[in-house]
Design an enzyme around this catalytic site. Structure first.
Site, PDB file in Angstrom:
ATOM      1  N   ALA A  21       0.802  -1.227   0.000  1.00 61.36           N
ATOM      2  CA  ALA A  21       0.000   0.000   0.000  1.00 61.36           C
ATOM      3  C   ALA A  21       0.831   1.271   0.000  1.00 61.36           C
ATOM      4  CB  ALA A  21      -0.934   0.002   1.211  1.00 61.36           C
ATOM      5  N   ASN A  22       2.130   1.161  -0.088  1.00 62.85           N
ATOM      6  CA  ASN A  22       2.970   2.366  -0.033  1.00 62.85           C
ATOM      7  C   ASN A  22       3.176   3.005  -1.393  1.00 62.85           C
ATOM      8  OD1 ASN A  22       4.795  -0.199  -0.009  1.00 62.85           O
ATOM      9  ND2 ASN A  22       6.045   1.372  -0.990  1.00 62.85           N
ATOM     10  N   GLY A  24       1.908   2.960  -5.975  1.00 60.32           N
ATOM     11  CA  GLY A  24       1.117   2.423  -7.074  1.00 60.32           C
ATOM     12  C   GLY A  24      -0.349   2.227  -6.769  1.00 60.32           C
ATOM     13  N   ILE A  25      -0.896   1.124  -7.268  1.00 64.09           N
ATOM     14  CA  ILE A  25      -2.311   0.824  -7.100  1.00 64.09           C
ATOM     15  C   ILE A  25      -2.675   0.698  -5.631  1.00 64.09           C
ATOM     16  CG2 ILE A  25      -4.081  -0.925  -7.531  1.00 64.09           C
ATOM     17  CD1 ILE A  25      -2.629  -1.534 -10.165  1.00 64.09           C
ATOM     18  N   GLY A  26      -1.791   0.081  -4.854  1.00 67.60           N
ATOM     19  CA  GLY A  26      -2.061  -0.094  -3.434  1.00 67.60           C
ATOM     20  C   GLY A  26      -2.232   1.222  -2.707  1.00 67.60           C
ATOM     21  N   SER A 146      -2.945 -10.565 -13.698  1.00 73.09           N
ATOM     22  CA  SER A 146      -2.452  -9.806 -14.852  1.00 73.09           C
ATOM     23  C   SER A 146      -2.822 -10.554 -16.112  1.00 73.09           C
ATOM     24  CB  SER A 146      -0.932  -9.650 -14.772  1.00 73.09           C
ATOM     25  OG  SER A 146      -0.401  -9.185 -16.003  1.00 73.09           O
ATOM     26  N   TYR A 171       7.101 -14.822 -14.052  1.00 70.21           N
ATOM     27  CA  TYR A 171       6.040 -13.858 -13.746  1.00 70.21           C
ATOM     28  C   TYR A 171       4.691 -14.397 -14.216  1.00 70.21           C
ATOM     29  CZ  TYR A 171       3.421  -9.478 -13.524  1.00 70.21           C
ATOM     30  OH  TYR A 171       2.482  -8.507 -13.228  1.00 70.21           O
TER      31      TYR A 171
END
Length: 313
Positions: A21-22, A24-26, A146, A171
């Protein structure tokens, strides 16, 4: 019609756990949920970056930081215990954190790094937090997969890709595992009559720092710097990446949310159906001792690897 964060309903009284959460999307999800009144638990590996991200949120936002290293099963267990000790009831778990296209490496527990962090860490975290979600009306577990899953295959006989490692291969395997897990978990939750829904989402090509390190490592002759410069021009913002269905519904819609879902969420789309359907059947797995093949489900194999989650039956 494009979705925008203004459509998020009031989240007062709800508790959301967001991994990574630090940034980007988070971070965007944390910011919007907190702005709507939710209690947000930022589960992050780097506490310094998490505190810096917290400083960018309103001072009166109800936000808590919990240290979580998805590459360490011990850290995942500790984080889950810390969360449950303070929040016995959860409304949303957003399995968002991840790495992408990095050179070959292993986690603390010896797992291939992209598979261990992107999938197995979240697999264990979900299992440990599930008791706090299962009986909460309208609760959701959202796993960020993804479109790269289309190129993926789960190498059950060589899950760590020893001698076969490729950045994209690893990935794609991890993202396919994310999707298989989310689909199978939702099927089992519905069968058990649980209140929780498990959803998977493809956020699109979003302008975050996820791909940056992998691009820099993989591209020669400074091309990576050019790609990183063009990246924001070729991608959508992180704010537009999360979909509307990752947010718990408002109170007056909670009952409906436990029994119905938008058509797109009821079953995997035909475009990735063959991969998602692979979550349910049994697979042939060769026993390392006897050399014989035995039947095993993906969930059982992942449980064997992590040795912890007993909440997923």
């Amino acid at each position: 019609m494009p979705w925008n964060p203004s459509e998020i309903p009031d989240q007062s009284g709800r508790v959301a756990v967001i991994t990574g959460a630090n940034s980007g999307i988070g971070f965007k999800a944390a910011r919007h949920l907190a702005a709507k009144g939710a209690t947000v638990i930022m589960a992050c590996r780097n506490l310094e970056k998490a505190r810096a991200a917290r400083a960018r949120l309103p001072a009166d936002a109800n936000v808590r930081i919990v240290e979580l290293d998805l590459g360490s099963q011990a850290s995942v267990k500790k984080a889950a215990e810390e969360i449950l000790a303070e929040y016995p009831r959860l409304d949303l778990l957003l399995n968002n954190a991840g790495i992408m296209w990095l050179e070959e490496g292993r986690t603390e527990d010896g797992f291939e790094r992209q598979f261990g962090i992107n999938h197995l860490g979240h697999f264990t975290l979900t299992a440990l937090l599930l008791p706090a979600l299962r009986d909460v009306a309208g609760s959701r577990i959202v796993t960020v997969s993804s479109i790269a899953h289309r190129a993926g295959r789960i190498h059950f006989d060589n899950i760590h890709l020893d001698g076969q490692y490729g950045r994209q291969r690893a990935y794609a395997q991890a993202k396919l595992a994310n999707l298989m897990f989310a689909v199978e978990l939702d099927r089992r939750l519905q069968r058990a009559g649980a209140q929780t829904r498990s959803l998977a989402c493809h956020p699109g090509i979003a302008s975050t720092n996820l791909a940056g390190p992998g691009i820099a490592e993989e591209t020669p002759l400074g091309i990576g710097r050019v790609v990183r410069w063009l990246w924001p021009l070729m991608t959508q913002s992180a704010e537009k990446a999360p979909g509307r269905h990752s947010m718990p519904p408002p109170p007056h819609r909670r009952r409906a949310a436990t029994t119905t879902a938008p058509p797109a969420l009821k079953k995997p789309s035909a475009r990735h159906g063959k991969h998602a359907r692979a979550a349910t059947p049994w697979i042939r797995k060769r026993d390392s001792v006897s050399g014989r093949c035995r039947r095993a489900s993906p969930g059982n194999i992942f449980r064997e690897l992590t040795g912890r989650p007993q909440g997923l039956h």
